[in-house]
Structures are given as C-alpha cells and as structure tokens.
Design an enzyme around this catalytic site. Structure first.
Site, PDB file in Angstrom:
ATOM      1  N   ASN A 167      30.231  11.999 -11.576  1.00  0.00           N
ATOM      2  CA  ASN A 167      30.827  10.660 -11.466  1.00  0.00           C
ATOM      3  C   ASN A 167      30.572   9.977 -10.123  1.00  0.00           C
ATOM      4  O   ASN A 167      30.375   8.774 -10.064  1.00  0.00           O
ATOM      5  CB  ASN A 167      32.331  10.725 -11.752  1.00  0.00           C
ATOM      6  CG  ASN A 167      33.076  11.623 -10.785  1.00  0.00           C
ATOM      7  OD1 ASN A 167      32.571  12.659 -10.356  1.00  0.00           O
ATOM      8  ND2 ASN A 167      34.291  11.240 -10.437  1.00  0.00           N
ATOM      9  N   GLU A 264      38.333  21.116  -6.265  1.00  0.00           N
ATOM     10  CA  GLU A 264      38.884  19.767  -6.396  1.00  0.00           C
ATOM     11  C   GLU A 264      38.708  19.381  -7.854  1.00  0.00           C
ATOM     12  O   GLU A 264      37.596  19.139  -8.308  1.00  0.00           O
ATOM     13  CB  GLU A 264      38.156  18.804  -5.454  1.00  0.00           C
ATOM     14  CG  GLU A 264      38.936  17.514  -5.181  1.00  0.00           C
ATOM     15  CD  GLU A 264      38.735  16.478  -6.251  1.00  0.00           C
ATOM     16  OE1 GLU A 264      39.636  16.361  -7.128  1.00  0.00           O
ATOM     17  OE2 GLU A 264      37.718  15.796  -6.235  1.00  0.00           O
ATOM     18  N   CYS A 298      38.599  11.027 -10.560  1.00  0.00           N
ATOM     19  CA  CYS A 298      39.620  12.044 -10.767  1.00  0.00           C
ATOM     20  C   CYS A 298      40.968  11.646 -10.188  1.00  0.00           C
ATOM     21  O   CYS A 298      42.014  12.068 -10.674  1.00  0.00           O
ATOM     22  CB  CYS A 298      39.171  13.382 -10.160  1.00  0.00           C
ATOM     23  SG  CYS A 298      38.660  13.261  -8.428  1.00  0.00           S
ATOM     24  N   GLU A 476      39.225  18.415   1.317  1.00  0.00           N
ATOM     25  CA  GLU A 476      37.934  17.893   1.744  1.00  0.00           C
ATOM     26  C   GLU A 476      38.144  16.636   2.578  1.00  0.00           C
ATOM     27  O   GLU A 476      39.235  16.078   2.635  1.00  0.00           O
ATOM     28  CB  GLU A 476      37.050  17.593   0.523  1.00  0.00           C
ATOM     29  CG  GLU A 476      36.685  18.839  -0.263  1.00  0.00           C
ATOM     30  CD  GLU A 476      35.704  18.600  -1.396  1.00  0.00           C
ATOM     31  OE1 GLU A 476      34.759  19.390  -1.529  1.00  0.00           O
ATOM     32  OE2 GLU A 476      35.898  17.620  -2.149  1.00  0.00           O
TER      33      GLU A 476
END
Length: 510
Positions: A167, A264, A298, A476
């Site tokens: 994505n 993640e 997400c 992150e």
C-alpha cells in the site's frame, strides 16, 4: 471511451519510468532469478502492463543473504559519518526526483498523484533525512565502580530481513531500511510483488553509493521468498508490515532461529467526534481518512464515533463533502480517489460492501464499485459510509482496507471509550474536541499507539509508529527504533590489582 492514443500515452509513460524487466538486486548487481519465471506488474487504473519482475525462490534468497552477510563486517564497523552521508544522499536523490518517483508510485499502486507527491514521497525522504542524523547519537554507556568500569556497547544485529507491504511501498521501505542501515546492519528487502517498481528504481538510483551487499532486494511471492528469508539461519532480525494472518506465519518462521521481530500490522482505528468540535474540520478529517490512498492505510480512522447531539448535522456535512470527492485517473492532479491496488483487494472491499447491509448497516453514500469513463478496467470503489453500525458487526471489527468508514453514535465518555477500545486492534485514533481536558482524558484511555487531536494523519518527524494488541509490537519512525536494530554487550574492566584470594593462596593463619 479510451482512445488508442490515450492507451499509447499511458504505455509510453510506463516505458519512460520503468524498465521492461527487473532482476533481483544482490551484491550490488541486478541478476536474473533462479527459476527463470517472472511476474507481470500492471497498472490498476487501466490494467496495462508496466513491467515484469523476477519470481524469486529459496536459491535467490540464499544468494541475497550471503551477500548481506559478507557485507556486514565492513559496514558494521564503518564510521558513523559514512552511514550518515549515505542516508543523507539517499534523501537528497529522492528529493531531487520526487515527481518521478511519485508518478512511479501512482502508476504502480493507483494512488492519486496528489497523495504520492504531496505525502508519500516527501514523507519517505524525511525518514531518510531523520535517520541520517542518528548514527553519531547511537551510543552505549559507562558505569563507574571503585574496582571496575562497566562499558555497555550497542552493536548492530547482522543481516536484517525487511518485508514491506503493497500500500505504501516507498515509505514503508524507508521505515525499515533507514534505521537498519543507520545502526550498521545489512538488509535483504522483500517488497510486495504487486507494487515494487518504484522501490526497485530507487535502488537503481542509489546503487553507486551503497557498498555491494549492504542492501539486497529479492522479488517474488511470499511463500517462495518470504519463508526461506525469515527462516534463514543467518538472518538476525525480521521487520514486517502487513496483515495479521501473514504476521502469525512470519512469527512462526522467525521462531525457528529465535530471531527478534518488529511487527506493524492492521488497524480499525477510532475517530471520535465530540459535540463541541469544529465539525467542518472533523468532516474533512473523516473524508481524508476514508479516501486518502484509497483507504488502503492501516492506521486509517475507519470507525467514526459521533456524539448523538450533532449526528444529523455531521452526516449531512459528511455526505456533501464526500460527494465532492473527485474519483478517476490517479495521474491527474485533480483526482482525489484512485483505484484499489489489485484485483484481490478490490474483491475484498467489494465483499464488505455486500456484507454491511446483510449485517443491518445502512449505506449513507457509495456502497458499490465505481465506473469511471475511459477507465472501465480500473479497480475503482465508490467512497462508502455505513451508518446504523453496531460495534460487533464484522464491518466494524475487521480491517476492510478500502474507502469505507463506519459511523456509530455515542452519548457519554465512558460509552465511547469502551466502544473505541472494543477491537482486537490498537494502531491509531483521533479525537475532535475544543475541550483540552477531554482531549487528554480520551488520549490516555484509548488503547492505541497513536492519537491525533483535531487533525487526523498529523504526522510529525520522529513520531513513534506502532500498535497495541493485535496491531503488532515495536515502533518505527523514531530514535527508539534503533534499539530494535541493535543488541547490547556489557564489558567489565577490573581495576583492582592481584588475585581475589579465594583460590590458590595459602590459608590464613588461625
């Protein structure tokens, strides 16, 4: 109707940005795959072929890991300023060609050029810039005692496996690659096979500044490349962004060699609208969270909780603004909503559009595939708002990953916080209110890794990104990320002279 000249223009555009075929990038060289098989990569807006990539296998993975392992001793002992210079130059080169790479992402993924040029690629360059400042600040510590000095070193782990999603490929690659390189690790990158062309082109751009083997890229399908990569005994760190089912498999693979992981994963984030909020700003935030990157984000706020007092007014404003969203050719600057990235994702979103009414939800707007003149083969979905949603419906609990948002009503703080937290995920969240105390109360109680107050997607440099619960673990995009890419070694230096006198000496006289 699409004319022959328009198709030719799109074909010529693809030929301008992409090679006809890409090899794996291993040891600083582009190489053919072991199997000889290739994978076509197509434009989701019109179905035209963009390029082909290698269908990698275990043999390709072994070569890539071997190259990364061979490069590790030198890179891990490189001067921090060298690593800083490489990352800074990567940021500079990306920025210098930001329009080109933005168009590559748009052609490959279907995201509107305004999203890739305005958000994704500037954000990607910012990640490399941020981590270029960190190598000199990655330090151990000392502890002094009367008879000893303890030195705590922070050392790179070794070969890191980075698996990135389809994505936001360029941005997610930077989130993994930049901290790994800054800390002195080498990397084998496995991008998504459906949207990897911009990533491949970027490393073609940067090949001359990366020592051979420091970054290696193997393309292909997950089962043929992902599993042999994560289970390889020389891989000492795994970082994955993607779906929860795939994460479970990868965690099992990584357990074979007890490799540490950063995950993640998905989200079903709550976006809470209070009656005292700036409703126009809140509506814009909900629309953005619905259509940005086609909803393939997400951390999107896909569950909108609206205080009952303003529900009617809010929905009228939301419907009006959503109807004004421009959907079409993602290469045009006016387009705000492009096609889903793949047929698989299109079919998945379509299945949820059918499921919502079956569960009892009502369609406020949208609810079907969209037909775009001239792009009849495009994978377009109408931006969709479901109302009268119950929190236990599948459309309210499962990640749809498309331009779909569920709206629910709430009356008191305790109720909305309970509803917001009643999900297996905990990645993002938003609160819209003018009450500072309420904003802090909500932010403290929401079980999620990020909370934005009065502006969704308000990313700032160094903001830790990651989730609670089944949204994963690790962070992150922050300095703390470097801790995930290093290990600690304690060295104790004795300052006392002579033996302890416990062994090997004459017993004391009585």
């Amino acid at each position: 109707m699409t004319t022959e000249s328009e198709v030719l223009t799109r074909t010529e555009r693809a030929q301008r940005y992409f090679r006809a075929e890409y090899g794996h990038f291993i040891g600083g060289q582009w190489t053919e795959g072991n199997s000889g098989r290739t994978i076509p990569v197509t434009n989701p807006a019109d179905g035209t072929l963009l390029s082909t990539i290698q269908a990698g296998d275990a043999a390709d993975v072994n070569r890539a890991v071997a190259a990364a392992k061979a490069a590790f001793p030198s890179w891990s002992r490189s001067h921090p300023m060298q690593r800083q210079a490489v990352l800074a130059e990567m940021a500079r080169r990306l920025t210098a060609r930001i329009d080109d790479f933005a168009m590559m992402e748009t052609l490959d993924n279907g995201k509107p050029i305004r999203d890739s040029a305005g958000f994704d690629l500037p954000g990607t360059a910012a990640v490399y810039d941020f981590y270029s400042t960190t190598p000199l600040h990655l330090r151990g510590e000392t502890m002094d005692f009367p008879d000893a000095v303890s030195l705590v070193h922070r050392e790179p782990l070794g070969v890191c496996a980075a698996i990135v999603p389809w994505n936001i490929p360029m941005y997610c690659t930077a989130l993994k690659l930049a901290p790994a390189l800054a800390a002195g690790n080498t990397v084998v990158l496995k991008p998504a096979e459906s949207t990897c062309l911009a990533v491949l082109e970027f490393f073609a751009e940067c090949a001359d500044i990366l020592p051979p083997g420091v970054v290696n890229i193997v393309t292909g399908y997950g089962p043929e490349t992902g599993e042999p990569l994560v289970t390889h005994p020389d891989v000492r760190k795994v970082s994955f962004t993607g779906s929860k089912p795939t994460a479970r498999k990868i965690m099992g693979y990584a357990a074979v060699n007890i490799a540490p992981q950063t995950m993640e994963l998905g989200g079903k984030s709550a976006n809470i609208i209070c009656a005292d909020a700036d409703l126009d700003a809140a509506v814009e935030g909900v629309v953005m969270s619905t259509v940005f990157n086609k909803g393939e984000v997400c951390i999107a706020g896909t569950r909108t909780f609206v205080q009952q007092l303003v529900m009617e007014e809010f929905l009228e404003k939301l419907k009006t603004v959503l109807h004004g969203v421009s959907q079409g050719d993602p290469t045009l600057p006016e387009t705000q909503l492009g096609p889903q990235a793949s047929q698989v994702q299109f079919d998945k979103v379509k299945s949820y559009l059918e499921l919502g009414p079956q569960e009892g939800a009502k369609v406020l707007t949208g609810g079907a595939p969209a037909r775009i003149p001239g792009l009849e083969k495009g994978l377009f979905i109408e931006p969709t708002i479901f109302t009268e949603v119950e929190n236990d419906m599948r459309i309210a609990q499962e990640e749809i990953f498309g331009p779909v948002t569920c709206v629910q009503a709430w009356t008191d703080e305790e109720e909305v916080l309970r509803l917001a937290n009643e999900t297996p995920y905990g990645l993002g969240g938003g609160v819209w209110t003018r009450d500072l105390g309420r904003a802090h109360r909500f932010a403290r109680e929401m079980q999620t890794g990020s909370v934005w107050i009065n502006r969704y997607y308000n990313f700032v440099p160094g903001q830790p990104l990651g989730g609670y619960k089944e949204s994963g673990f690790g962070r992150e995009n922050s300095f703390e990320t470097l801790l995930h890419y290093t290990q600690v070694k304690a060295v104790v230096i004795n300052l006392a002279e002579g033996p302890l006198g416990i062994y090997g000496s004459a017993p004391a006289a009585i």
